[in-house]
Design a protein around this motif. Structure first.
Motif, PDB file in Angstrom:
ATOM      1  N   HIS A 127      -7.252   9.248 -11.009  1.00  0.00           N
ATOM      2  CA  HIS A 127      -6.851   9.192  -9.593  1.00  0.00           C
ATOM      3  C   HIS A 127      -6.049  10.442  -9.227  1.00  0.00           C
ATOM      4  CE1 HIS A 127      -8.314   5.440  -8.011  1.00  0.00           C
ATOM      5  NE2 HIS A 127      -7.797   4.723  -8.984  1.00  0.00           N
ATOM      6  N   GLY A 152      -4.717  -0.684  -6.701  1.00  0.00           N
ATOM      7  CA  GLY A 152      -4.661  -2.144  -6.714  1.00  0.00           C
ATOM      8  C   GLY A 152      -3.873  -2.670  -7.906  1.00  0.00           C
ATOM      9  N   ASP A 182      -3.688  -6.846  -0.734  1.00  0.00           N
ATOM     10  CA  ASP A 182      -4.703  -7.869  -1.026  1.00  0.00           C
ATOM     11  C   ASP A 182      -4.130  -9.277  -0.841  1.00  0.00           C
ATOM     12  OD1 ASP A 182      -6.496  -5.856  -1.584  1.00  0.00           O
ATOM     13  OD2 ASP A 182      -6.161  -5.904  -3.739  1.00  0.00           O
TER      14      ASP A 182
HETATM   15  O1  KG4 Z   1      -7.772   2.656  -6.919  1.00  0.00           O
HETATM   16  P1  KG4 Z   1      -8.507   1.447  -6.522  1.00  0.00           P
HETATM   17  O2  KG4 Z   1      -9.884   1.613  -5.934  1.00  0.00           O
HETATM   18  O3  KG4 Z   1      -8.635   0.467  -7.729  1.00  0.00           O
HETATM   19  C1  KG4 Z   1      -7.606   0.306  -8.654  1.00  0.00           C
HETATM   20  O4  KG4 Z   1      -7.455   1.197  -9.526  1.00  0.00           O
HETATM   21  O5  KG4 Z   1      -6.862  -0.678  -8.496  1.00  0.00           O
HETATM   22  O6  KG4 Z   1      -7.586   0.683  -5.486  1.00  0.00           O
HETATM   23  C2  KG4 Z   1      -7.968  -0.525  -4.901  1.00  0.00           C
HETATM   24  C3  KG4 Z   1      -6.849  -0.977  -3.986  1.00  0.00           C
HETATM   25  C4  KG4 Z   1      -7.053  -2.387  -3.440  1.00  0.00           C
HETATM   26  O7  KG4 Z   1      -5.892  -3.137  -3.642  1.00  0.00           O
HETATM   27  C5  KG4 Z   1      -7.318  -2.150  -1.958  1.00  0.00           C
HETATM   28  O8  KG4 Z   1      -6.860  -3.202  -1.121  1.00  0.00           O
HETATM   29  C6  KG4 Z   1      -6.548  -0.866  -1.710  1.00  0.00           C
HETATM   30  O9  KG4 Z   1      -6.742  -0.093  -2.863  1.00  0.00           O
HETATM   31  N1  KG4 Z   1      -7.072  -0.163  -0.542  1.00  0.00           N
HETATM   32  C7  KG4 Z   1      -6.350   0.069   0.574  1.00  0.00           C
HETATM   33  C8  KG4 Z   1      -7.224   0.692   1.489  1.00  0.00           C
HETATM   34  N2  KG4 Z   1      -8.444   0.839   0.888  1.00  0.00           N
HETATM   35  C9  KG4 Z   1      -8.322   0.315  -0.356  1.00  0.00           C
HETATM   36  N3  KG4 Z   1      -5.076  -0.227   0.877  1.00  0.00           N
HETATM   37  C10 KG4 Z   1      -4.637   0.115   2.088  1.00  0.00           C
HETATM   38  N4  KG4 Z   1      -5.408   0.689   3.028  1.00  0.00           N
HETATM   39  C11 KG4 Z   1      -6.699   1.004   2.778  1.00  0.00           C
HETATM   40  N5  KG4 Z   1      -7.441   1.586   3.714  1.00  0.00           N
END
Ligand code: KG4
Ligand code: ZN
Length: 350
Positions: A127, A152, A182
């Motif tokens: 990331h 997340g 979430d």
């Molecule tokens: O990095 P990621 O794709 O997966 C992990 O490594 O966890 O992050 C996913 C997280 C989820 O909790 C989702 O609700 C959040 O990122 N997320 C957002 C948005 N798009 C995805 N949170 C706030 N605003 C957004 N537009």
């Protein structure tokens, strides 16, 4: 140098090919097969289903990424010289173990069969390296940098002094920011994943009937964060509001504002404390437009001569381009892991 990145930590099966020349990471292909629609009906990721989906998708996704980058698979066959790939970068953790295993075992198999070196990449490191995907030369002046890493599963403030040199200077004491989004979306009954759902509802707010939620730990001296109390505060407020279903945009707006206020404030505090001239944003929550705007505003208003790096939207939520990007720098530094030793680790630390 040409690197194949593979990512299967959670519910996206992803593969990407990146080139690395003169310090410039260029993405030649970026294929993501998302399982969001499958997990949506369960309100969250079901690990068993995620792993099965990864199993079905992994080879077609890699095949597509190679084809899009113009790589001829025949040239990768064992025994061939001058392979069109210099390394395979694989996200080995953290994440869901059954999901990680699919990507890791596939990458090990390909490394063995093609005789191409393997590079193990931490998912969070991936990331962070989304910030290093660029058409321009990455200068040394990017360091030191403070990185707000919000996904997340993780929320941390990282100080990066050089490639591969990370120090965690702040972290959440309970829920991750994405997890908070979430859970809040679940309370409000507006769907999964919560981040985009909250952002969309927040946009609809007409400015009437303002809700007030706390900004946990905003005045605390440390760089740590906390989001579980905010979620509970939201729960109590809707329990005491008979009309909450009619006021979802107001709740979503305030919840998003509270999370962003804390994230931005702690990031600015970190940049001042460590006197850095760079700030980066990383992780799925980095796709939140309001967070991107508020951080940019705070950096220009409160800091002097600090560069803010924000990854392109397609590299914020889980993808393999970020893994390939990290793989480029690790391959250059010859940080290989043999396929015999590479291991999926659901709790892998940065
Ligand atoms: O990095 P990621 O794709 O997966 C992990 O490594 O966890 O992050 C996913 C997280 C989820 O909790 C989702 O609700 C959040 O990122 N997320 C957002 C948005 N798009 C995805 N949170 C706030 N605003 C957004 N537009
Ligand atoms: Zn992630």
């Amino acid at each position: 140098m040409i690197i194949l990145g593979i990512e299967t930590s959670c519910d996206e099966t992803a593969a990407s090919v990146a080139s690395f020349d003169n310090g410039v990471v260029k993405i030649l292909s970026n294929v993501v097969s998302s399982q969001i629609n499958i997990h949506k009906k369960y309100g969250g990721v079901v690990p068993e289903i995620a792993a099965r989906e990864h199993m079905e998708n992994i080879i077609p996704v890699i095949d597509k990424a190679l084809a899009k980058a113009g790589i001829d698979k025949k040239e990768l066959a064992g025994g061939k010289k001058n392979k069109p790939l210099d390394a395979i970068a694989i996200a080995t953790g953290p994440g869901l173990i059954t999901s990680l295993l699919v990507g890791v075992e596939t990458a090990k198999t390909l490394s063995f069969a093609w005789d191409v070196p393997l590079v193990s990449v931490n998912h969070i490191e991936g990331h962070i390296y989304a910030n290093f995907i660029s058409e321009t030369q990455i200068s040394k002046s990017k360091f030191p940098t403070v990185i707000l890493t919000v996904s997340g599963g993780h929320t941390m403030i990282v100080l990066m002094d050089g490639h591969g040199k990370f120090k965690m200077i702040g972290e959440t004491r309970d829920d991750a920011a994405g997890e908070a989004f979430d859970k809040a979306a679940k309370l409000l009954g507006i769907g999964y994943p919560g981040g985009p759902a909250i952002a969309e509802e927040a946009e609809k707010w007409n400015g009437k009937g303002k809700i007030t939620l706390p900004r946990p730990m905003i005045n605390d001296k440390s760089l740590d964060l906390s989001f579980s109390g905010l979620k509970t505060a939201l729960l109590y407020q809707i329990q005491n509001d008979k009309n909450w279903k009619k006021r979802i945009p107001a709740y979503a707006h305030e919840f998003q504002a509270a999370v962003i206020d804390v994230l931005v404030s702690k990031t600015i505090k970190a940049a001042k404390k460590y006197n850095v001239n760079n700030i980066m944003l990383a992780g799925g929550v980095a796709s939140n437009i309001k967070l991107r705007e508020e951080l940019a505003r705070a950096v220009s208003e409160k800091l002097n001569k600090v560069n803010l790096h924000i990854p392109d939207l397609r590299y914020t939520t889980d993808n393999a381009a970020m893994v390939a990007a990290a793989g480029c720098f690790k391959t250059k530094a010859k940080k290989f892991t043999s396929w015999r030793k590479a291991k999926a680790d659901s709790n892998q630390e940065l």
